[in-house]
Motif scaffolding. Structure first.
Motif: not given
Lengths: 175, 521
Positions: A29, A86-87, A89-90, A95-97, A99, A102-103, A105-106, A109-110
């Motif tokens: 990273y 990102q999805q 990776m999560m 990681k629980d998706l 939300y 709200d894609e 919305q994300i 926002s981005f």
């Protein structure tokens, strides 16, 4: 990829290797954890960073202390590809998706954030910015790394930088 | 600005003190006769809200006049940025003598900038406390000077070590082992020395009165009601009368006092009835013991000189969860037990005591102290000048109630507690979202709790004061979210020191996404 290329090209990095390489980023990273503490006022480390490269997400650029000048290599990539990456990776990270509804919305926002970020960077005299396309690097690395070398007053070797480009990394392309 | 340098302020922070264990707030047990008497002569804030849910963010706000989202001092390894001038330093540079008597190591021992501006700061906590020196005859002075130098060196050596324990690292986790807890709680004076600090601060305040030495700001932090609980037997017998005859209660309390990690995280399993009552009653015993000790301070503050010249402020930095909603301690959440706090101010010239219903944040104590000393406007970092009177609580003596006023509490879980959960109780992660910021916004009797990027629920505190019945009302959630969003947006702009503003990712869901990906804390 850019951090890896800068390192190979001869640029000293500010990294701590706390976040280790994983399936999402097999080459590592190249991050510095204290960057994330900048919103809380932890910027003392910047005093030891002149002449070096550090990876910072755009939302944290505004927390850099005002007493320095900065050259920003702003990595650009299709936002749809970024979100797909990102999805994945999560999911890999367990990681629980919860939300995902709200894609949209994300995405919105981005997009807004990038517009504001470009505006902000254009207004800041203490920031010089070079926009580099991730996809352009994959298709013509030497040309792009020459641009980077010009931007950094030839403190990096563009030919050496091309060695890190692995087309396999372009695996997260959205369908 | 004409400063009133003949006046004094005594500011007492009752660390970890729940509002609902104080008689003046309606508690039925006789825990706080001394505080009740003072509250009855004060501007009494019935619905005060702490800016943060634990010591670090809350003290940083009281000392800087800023919300946690602005000062960003929310973890044990954070330091209050230098541009946020502390209350003590603002007073000290105007010639007011600033003196601290502190029992909380997070306030007095950690090198986090909280002691900036104090002319004298006494720490009753830590491995090598620093307390007022008594007058002695000349014969012993060389020895005392030698001893003083020795302890100064020890203190300098010990502070970095104690700071290391404040980090969320293996040192800290090791220190939580039951074997080590008695060592740092006793030898390390974790809770300080309540009796001695009250006695010595009382002497200091008495001297101010006897010599009519105006121009003092005295800060006292008391930790008696913090875990571990070991009140004097007299108070145990009065408030936990079954304790000595109930082996389960003794076994539980002895074990709980040593299992410090349990103070920090939600309950691994629910308390039994005996455990729950024991913990709650032992807490009451500590409250009552501290109140008894405070009697001597209040006696001095009731003398004519202090009634005419000294403003007295009592508040808590936060409350304490004792098992409610599955929580223990003050690491997580923004429930009433934790962020609704006692606050009362007795000031000279107050014509008659008044109970204030308006919701207020205890951050405003900062402005109230400055207002009392005559400060009119303040230069604040990254903001317009602040009109002190507009933020001060003192003017509320004569103002109409504003029941629609909002107050906001922010919860940033201590990193070390989050680590314990992730490492040892990963099953709790989904239920408690330990690393996720939580905020409470109050308006009237309505309260919204927002778990960043995850959930928003409402409570009607008039009909449901203990928050048992969360409900949804999209319109109200939208309205309160908007207020919260504006608050955070302004805070982010100010904390960045940028007048450009609006570039931060204000959207909770986006911030959560970046957190999940490891790009933000």
């Amino acid at each position: 990829m850019m951090m890896s290329a800068l390192k190979t090209g001869g640029m000293p990095l500010v990294v701590d290797e706390i976040r280790e390489a994983d399936a999402n980023n097999p080459k590592g990273y190249y991050e510095f954890e204290r960057v994330k503490k900048m919103p809380k006022g932890d910027t003392a480390w910047v005093a030891a960073a002149p002449g070096k490269a550090v990876k910072i997400i755009s939302a944290l650029l505004e927390f850099l202390p005002a007493e320095y000048t900065y050259r920003v290599i702003f990595m650009e990539r299709d936002l749809g590809e970024i979100m797909a990456s990102q999805q994945r990776m999560m999911v890999r990270n367990g990681k629980d998706l919860g939300y995902e509804k709200d894609e949209d919305q994300i995405y919105q926002s981005f997009t807004e954030h990038l517009t504001q970020m470009n505006q902000w960077l254009s207004e800041r005299k203490d920031f010089q910015t070079l926009y580099v396309s991730y996809n352009d690097i994959l298709s013509d690395p030497l040309t792009q790394f020459r641009r980077v070398a010009d931007f950094l007053d030839h403190k990096v070797d563009p030919a050496a930088m091309t060695k890190v480009v692995d087309p396999q990394l372009y695996r997260e392309k959205s369908n | 600005m004409s400063l009133q340098t003949n006046k004094n302020v005594v500011l007492v922070v009752l660390d970890t003190h729940r509002f609902d264990r104080i008689g003046a707030y309606g508690y039925g047990r006789p825990t706080t006769p001394n505080l009740d008497a003072l509250a009855g002569e004060s501007l009494f804030f019935k619905r005060a809200v702490a800016p943060g849910q634990w010591t670090i963010p809350s003290h940083a706000s009281i000392f800087s006049g800023e919300a946690p989202a602005v000062h960003g001092t929310v973890q044990a390894d954070d330091a209050l940025p230098k541009e946020f001038q502390t209350l003590a330093s603002r007073l000290s540079e105007q010639g007011i003598r600033t003196t601290g008597f502190c029992n909380n190591p997070l306030v007095g021992v950690l090198q986090n900038g909280f002691t900036r501006g104090f002319d004298q700061f006494y720490n009753y906590c830590g491995v090598v406390p620093s307390t007022p020196q008594k007058e002695i005859n000349d014969l012993w002075k060389p020895f005392r000077n030698l001893w003083s130098k020795y302890t100064q060196v020890l203190r300098k050596l010990s502070y970095p070590i104690q700071n290391a324990f404040a980090q969320p690292n293996e040192f800290f986790l090791a220190a939580l082992r039951p074997l080590f807890v008695p060592i740092w709680t006793r030898a390390g004076n974790f809770k300080g020395m309540t009796a001695r600090s009250i006695r010595e601060s009382t002497s200091f305040v008495r001297e101010i009165g006897e010599e009519h030495k105006g121009g003092n700001f005295v800060f006292l932090n008391l930790m008696e009601t913090h875990l571990p609980y070991s009140p004097p037997d007299e108070y145990v017998r009065k408030f936990v009368p079954y304790f000595h005859e109930t082996p389960e209660a003794q076994y539980f309390m002895g074990g709980f006092n040593r299992k410090a990690w349990q103070w920090l995280i939600p309950l691994v399993e629910p308390f039994s009835d005996v455990e729950s009552h024991t913990l709650s009653d032992m807490y009451d015993a500590e409250v009552a013991y501290q109140d008894h000790l405070l009697g001597q301070m209040l006696e001095v503050l009731n003398t004519d000189y202090h009634r005419e010249n000294t403003m007295v402020i009592f508040l808590a930095d936060h409350g304490e969860m004792l098992g409610e909603h599955g929580y223990m301690g003050h690491g997580f959440g923004v429930h009433e037990e934790l962020v609704r706090v006692p606050l009362f101010i007795r000031m000279p010239g107050l014509e008659k005591p008044r109970q204030i219903e308006t919701r207020v944040s205890t951050t405003r104590v900062f402005y109230s102290v400055l207002d009392y000393f005559g400060f009119e406007s303040l230069a604040m970092p990254y903001a317009e000048e602040v009109d002190v009177a507009s933020q001060s609580l003192l003017g509320m003596e004569n103002q109409r109630e504003n029941l629609q006023a909002c107050a906001i509490a922010e919860a940033y879980a201590p990193d070390n507690a989050v680590q314990i959960i992730k490492k040892h109780h990963p099953d709790m992660v989904d239920a408690y979202n330990p690393g996720v910021d939580q905020r409470a916004i109050y308006q009237g009797d309505e309260k919204m709790i927002a778990v960043s990027g995850i959930s928003k629920v409402l409570y009607d505190l008039a009909g449901d004061p203990t928050e048992q019945k969360p409900y949804q009302n999209p319109e109200r959630i939208h309205d309160l979210s908007k207020i919260l969003e504006n608050y955070l947006e302004l805070a982010m702009t100010r904390s960045a020191g940028s007048s450009h503003g609006k570039i931060s990712l204000k959207d909770d869901v986006v911030q959560q996404r970046l957190r999940d990906l490891g790009y933000l804390e």
